[in-house]
Design a protein around this motif. Structure first.
Motif, PDB file in Angstrom:
ATOM      1  N   TYR A   1      -9.321 -13.857  65.795  1.00 40.48           N
ATOM      2  CA  TYR A   1      -8.846 -14.723  66.879  1.00 40.48           C
ATOM      3  C   TYR A   1      -9.228 -16.181  66.607  1.00 40.48           C
ATOM      4  CZ  TYR A   1      -8.770 -16.995  71.460  1.00 40.48           C
ATOM      5  OH  TYR A   1      -8.555 -17.878  72.489  1.00 40.48           O
ATOM      6  N   ASN A   2     -10.476 -16.398  66.197  1.00 42.86           N
ATOM      7  CA  ASN A   2     -10.927 -17.755  65.891  1.00 42.86           C
ATOM      8  C   ASN A   2     -10.196 -18.324  64.677  1.00 42.86           C
ATOM      9  OD1 ASN A   2     -12.920 -18.697  67.791  1.00 42.86           O
ATOM     10  ND2 ASN A   2     -14.249 -17.054  67.076  1.00 42.86           N
ATOM     11  N   MET A   3      -9.901 -17.464  63.703  1.00 47.49           N
ATOM     12  CA  MET A   3      -9.150 -17.928  62.535  1.00 47.49           C
ATOM     13  C   MET A   3      -7.726 -18.323  62.912  1.00 47.49           C
ATOM     14  SD  MET A   3     -10.570 -15.277  59.596  1.00 47.49           S
ATOM     15  CE  MET A   3      -9.620 -15.954  58.240  1.00 47.49           C
ATOM     16  N   VAL A   4      -7.139 -17.622  63.871  1.00 46.56           N
ATOM     17  CA  VAL A   4      -5.801 -17.985  64.356  1.00 46.56           C
ATOM     18  C   VAL A   4      -5.849 -19.343  65.058  1.00 46.56           C
ATOM     19  CG1 VAL A   4      -3.972 -17.370  65.993  1.00 46.56           C
ATOM     20  CG2 VAL A   4      -4.913 -15.634  64.468  1.00 46.56           C
ATOM     21  N   LEU A   5      -6.933 -19.612  65.782  1.00 43.85           N
ATOM     22  CA  LEU A   5      -7.097 -20.938  66.386  1.00 43.85           C
ATOM     23  C   LEU A   5      -7.192 -22.007  65.293  1.00 43.85           C
ATOM     24  CD1 LEU A   5      -9.641 -20.242  69.291  1.00 43.85           C
ATOM     25  CD2 LEU A   5      -7.160 -20.468  69.446  1.00 43.85           C
ATOM     26  N   LEU A   6      -7.909 -21.695  64.220  1.00 41.86           N
ATOM     27  CA  LEU A   6      -7.979 -22.612  63.081  1.00 41.86           C
ATOM     28  C   LEU A   6      -6.608 -22.771  62.428  1.00 41.86           C
ATOM     29  CD1 LEU A   6     -11.337 -21.446  61.447  1.00 41.86           C
ATOM     30  CD2 LEU A   6     -10.884 -23.726  62.370  1.00 41.86           C
ATOM     31  N   GLN A   7      -5.874 -21.675  62.344  1.00 44.19           N
ATOM     32  CA  GLN A   7      -4.506 -21.706  61.825  1.00 44.19           C
ATOM     33  C   GLN A   7      -3.674 -22.758  62.566  1.00 44.19           C
ATOM     34  OE1 GLN A   7      -2.023 -17.889  61.775  1.00 44.19           O
ATOM     35  NE2 GLN A   7      -1.206 -18.866  63.611  1.00 44.19           N
ATOM     36  N   ASP A   8      -3.790 -22.765  63.887  1.00 40.24           N
ATOM     37  CA  ASP A   8      -3.014 -23.705  64.697  1.00 40.24           C
ATOM     38  C   ASP A   8      -3.447 -25.148  64.459  1.00 40.24           C
ATOM     39  OD1 ASP A   8      -1.712 -21.487  65.676  1.00 40.24           O
ATOM     40  OD2 ASP A   8      -2.922 -21.362  67.512  1.00 40.24           O
ATOM     41  N   GLU A   9      -4.757 -25.368  64.266  1.00 41.80           N
ATOM     42  CA  GLU A   9      -5.248 -26.715  63.991  1.00 41.80           C
ATOM     43  C   GLU A   9      -4.796 -27.190  62.606  1.00 41.80           C
ATOM     44  OE1 GLU A   9      -6.809 -28.868  66.030  1.00 41.80           O
ATOM     45  OE2 GLU A   9      -6.421 -27.334  67.554  1.00 41.80           O
ATOM     46  N   LEU A  10      -4.815 -26.275  61.641  1.00 45.46           N
ATOM     47  CA  LEU A  10      -4.381 -26.616  60.285  1.00 45.46           C
ATOM     48  C   LEU A  10      -2.889 -26.932  60.244  1.00 45.46           C
ATOM     49  CD1 LEU A  10      -6.436 -23.901  58.369  1.00 45.46           C
ATOM     50  CD2 LEU A  10      -6.827 -26.375  58.273  1.00 45.46           C
ATOM     51  N   LYS A  11      -2.122 -26.270  61.104  1.00 44.71           N
ATOM     52  CA  LYS A  11      -0.691 -26.580  61.204  1.00 44.71           C
ATOM     53  C   LYS A  11      -0.486 -28.010  61.685  1.00 44.71           C
ATOM     54  CE  LYS A  11       1.369 -22.016  62.012  1.00 44.71           C
ATOM     55  NZ  LYS A  11       2.123 -21.189  62.989  1.00 44.71           N
ATOM     56  N   LYS A  12      -1.294 -28.421  62.654  1.00 48.56           N
ATOM     57  CA  LYS A  12      -1.175 -29.770  63.208  1.00 48.56           C
ATOM     58  C   LYS A  12      -1.413 -30.831  62.142  1.00 48.56           C
ATOM     59  CE  LYS A  12      -2.662 -28.463  67.879  1.00 48.56           C
ATOM     60  NZ  LYS A  12      -3.763 -28.584  68.880  1.00 48.56           N
ATOM     61  N   GLN A  13      -2.331 -30.544  61.215  1.00 51.16           N
ATOM     62  CA  GLN A  13      -2.624 -31.528  60.166  1.00 51.16           C
ATOM     63  C   GLN A  13      -1.835 -31.248  58.887  1.00 51.16           C
ATOM     64  OE1 GLN A  13      -6.942 -30.962  60.016  1.00 51.16           O
ATOM     65  NE2 GLN A  13      -6.744 -29.927  58.052  1.00 51.16           N
ATOM     66  N   GLU A  14      -0.900 -30.307  58.987  1.00 50.23           N
ATOM     67  CA  GLU A  14       0.062 -30.010  57.909  1.00 50.23           C
ATOM     68  C   GLU A  14      -0.616 -29.583  56.595  1.00 50.23           C
ATOM     69  OE1 GLU A  14       2.587 -33.449  57.622  1.00 50.23           O
ATOM     70  OE2 GLU A  14       3.640 -32.980  59.496  1.00 50.23           O
ATOM     71  N   SER A  15      -1.694 -28.827  56.721  1.00 54.92           N
ATOM     72  CA  SER A  15      -2.358 -28.305  55.519  1.00 54.92           C
ATOM     73  C   SER A  15      -2.317 -26.777  55.467  1.00 54.92           C
ATOM     74  CB  SER A  15      -3.813 -28.786  55.460  1.00 54.92           C
ATOM     75  OG  SER A  15      -4.518 -28.404  56.623  1.00 54.92           O
TER      76      SER A  15
ATOM     77  N   GLN B   1       0.585  -9.009  64.006  1.00 59.05           N
ATOM     78  CA  GLN B   1       1.492  -9.449  65.066  1.00 59.05           C
ATOM     79  C   GLN B   1       0.757  -9.587  66.396  1.00 59.05           C
ATOM     80  OE1 GLN B   1       4.532  -6.431  64.782  1.00 59.05           O
ATOM     81  NE2 GLN B   1       5.654  -7.517  63.178  1.00 59.05           N
ATOM     82  N   ARG B   2      -0.116  -8.631  66.669  1.00 55.05           N
ATOM     83  CA  ARG B   2      -0.869  -8.644  67.936  1.00 55.05           C
ATOM     84  C   ARG B   2      -1.815  -9.839  68.006  1.00 55.05           C
ATOM     85  NH1 ARG B   2      -2.666  -4.036  67.256  1.00 55.05           N
ATOM     86  NH2 ARG B   2      -4.894  -4.301  66.826  1.00 55.05           N
ATOM     87  N   MET B   3      -2.393 -10.216  66.868  1.00 58.69           N
ATOM     88  CA  MET B   3      -3.376 -11.295  66.845  1.00 58.69           C
ATOM     89  C   MET B   3      -2.745 -12.682  66.710  1.00 58.69           C
ATOM     90  SD  MET B   3      -6.232  -9.721  67.294  1.00 58.69           S
ATOM     91  CE  MET B   3      -7.384 -11.049  66.985  1.00 58.69           C
ATOM     92  N   GLY B   4      -1.453 -12.737  66.436  1.00 59.97           N
ATOM     93  CA  GLY B   4      -0.799 -14.032  66.290  1.00 59.97           C
ATOM     94  C   GLY B   4      -0.939 -14.645  64.907  1.00 59.97           C
ATOM     95  N   ILE B   5      -1.120 -13.788  63.904  1.00 59.15           N
ATOM     96  CA  ILE B   5      -1.252 -14.264  62.525  1.00 59.15           C
ATOM     97  C   ILE B   5       0.100 -14.710  61.987  1.00 59.15           C
ATOM     98  CG2 ILE B   5      -1.670 -13.451  60.159  1.00 59.15           C
ATOM     99  CD1 ILE B   5      -3.935 -11.725  61.271  1.00 59.15           C
ATOM    100  N   ASP B   6       0.165 -15.935  61.488  1.00 68.36           N
ATOM    101  CA  ASP B   6       1.363 -16.460  60.839  1.00 68.36           C
ATOM    102  C   ASP B   6       1.222 -16.195  59.348  1.00 68.36           C
ATOM    103  OD1 ASP B   6       3.388 -17.880  59.655  1.00 68.36           O
ATOM    104  OD2 ASP B   6       3.050 -19.728  60.790  1.00 68.36           O
TER     105      ASP B   6
ATOM    106  N   ASN C   1     -15.775 -23.173  65.233  1.00 67.45           N
ATOM    107  CA  ASN C   1     -14.518 -23.619  64.649  1.00 67.45           C
ATOM    108  C   ASN C   1     -14.508 -25.106  64.327  1.00 67.45           C
ATOM    109  OD1 ASN C   1     -13.512 -21.036  64.745  1.00 67.45           O
ATOM    110  ND2 ASN C   1     -11.636 -21.589  65.829  1.00 67.45           N
ATOM    111  N   THR C   2     -15.212 -25.898  65.146  1.00 68.42           N
ATOM    112  CA  THR C   2     -15.274 -27.333  64.896  1.00 68.42           C
ATOM    113  C   THR C   2     -15.943 -27.607  63.555  1.00 68.42           C
ATOM    114  OG1 THR C   2     -15.380 -27.799  67.272  1.00 68.42           O
ATOM    115  CG2 THR C   2     -16.107 -29.545  65.780  1.00 68.42           C
ATOM    116  N   LEU C   3     -17.044 -26.904  63.287  1.00 71.57           N
ATOM    117  CA  LEU C   3     -17.757 -27.058  62.022  1.00 71.57           C
ATOM    118  C   LEU C   3     -16.907 -26.562  60.855  1.00 71.57           C
ATOM    119  CD1 LEU C   3     -20.280 -27.637  60.293  1.00 71.57           C
ATOM    120  CD2 LEU C   3     -21.082 -25.331  60.877  1.00 71.57           C
ATOM    121  N   ILE C   4     -16.277 -25.397  61.017  1.00 74.09           N
ATOM    122  CA  ILE C   4     -15.477 -24.830  59.932  1.00 74.09           C
ATOM    123  C   ILE C   4     -14.319 -25.756  59.572  1.00 74.09           C
ATOM    124  CG2 ILE C   4     -13.990 -22.909  59.243  1.00 74.09           C
ATOM    125  CD1 ILE C   4     -15.761 -21.085  60.985  1.00 74.09           C
ATOM    126  N   LEU C   5     -13.630 -26.297  60.596  1.00 69.15           N
ATOM    127  CA  LEU C   5     -12.534 -27.221  60.334  1.00 69.15           C
ATOM    128  C   LEU C   5     -13.044 -28.479  59.631  1.00 69.15           C
ATOM    129  CD1 LEU C   5      -9.490 -27.655  60.716  1.00 69.15           C
ATOM    130  CD2 LEU C   5     -10.009 -28.802  62.874  1.00 69.15           C
TER     131      LEU C   5
END
Length: 204
Positions: A82-96, A123-128, A189-193
């Motif tokens: 779940y936290n990685m999916v949140l990171l996924q969304d942040e990484l999308k915003k910065q196009e990386s 699919q359930r977790m929202g993994i792209d 997640n803030t530290l990981i990003l």
């Protein structure tokens, strides 16, 4: 009223001390900014959900956040995903996402985590999956590879698993492990990003 003359030598000493302090501060900040190299990431060959083989070296040049997990885990693994999916969304915003940074989930329970089960979990977790690698393979092989990454895994009598909670690895573009994180609710997640972006700057 007579003004006391300031000793020029004292002024010079103060300036020297302040300059030295500033230099040491900046140096320490730059040193902290660079993540240490833990060790080379052990290579592996595992299968993707479509049955094709994937070797770690295929991702040379990309930063990876690798999670060792199993989908029937009741708490830590889904919280981590779940936290990685949140990171996924942040990484999308910065196009990386995908192009520069890839997220990886490796199951060490292939008997339960069939391609269909793993796909349903994604699919359930929202993994792209455009920026993820979902990997599985022989159970003994995967557990042995996890050990090479420093992760302890024990299979219980009820076919469940217990494993080291530090099963989340940040791997740089040269395939070196640069950081190991705790999983689940303790993920920062803030530290990981921030660490990912440090490696992105290092890469350029």
């Amino acid at each position: 009223m007579k003004v006391k003359k300031v000793n020029p030598f004292l002024i010079a000493v103060i300036i020297l001390v302040l300059t030295l302090a500033t230099y040491l501060f900046v140096t320490s900040q730059n040193s902290d900014a660079r993540l240490p190299i833990v060790k080379a990431a052990p290579d592996f060959t595992l299968q993707q959900l479509d049955g094709s083989n994937f070797e770690l070296k295929e991702n040379l040049g990309k930063i990876m956040l690798i999670e060792f997990m199993f989908t029937s885990c009741p708490d830590i693994c889904p919280a981590t995903t779940y936290n990685m999916v949140l990171l996924q969304d942040e990484l999308k915003k910065q196009e990386s996402f995908g192009s520069k940074v890839q997220l990886v989930a490796i199951t060490f329970d292939p008997h339960t985590d069939t391609p269909e089960v793993f796909q349903s979990y994604a699919q359930r977790m929202g993994i792209d999956q455009s920026g993820w690698r979902l990997l599985r393979g022989d159970e003994a092989y995967t557990i042995e590879k996890a050990k090479e990454y420093g992760i302890g895994i024990q299979k219980l009598d009820d076919n469940q698993f217990v494993h080291t909670v530090t099963s989340l690895m940040l791997v740089d573009a040269k395939q070196q492990i640069r950081k190991v994180y705790r999983m689940g609710g303790e993920m920062d997640n803030t530290l990981i990003l921030k660490d990912i972006n440090t490696l992105l700057k290092e890469k350029t």
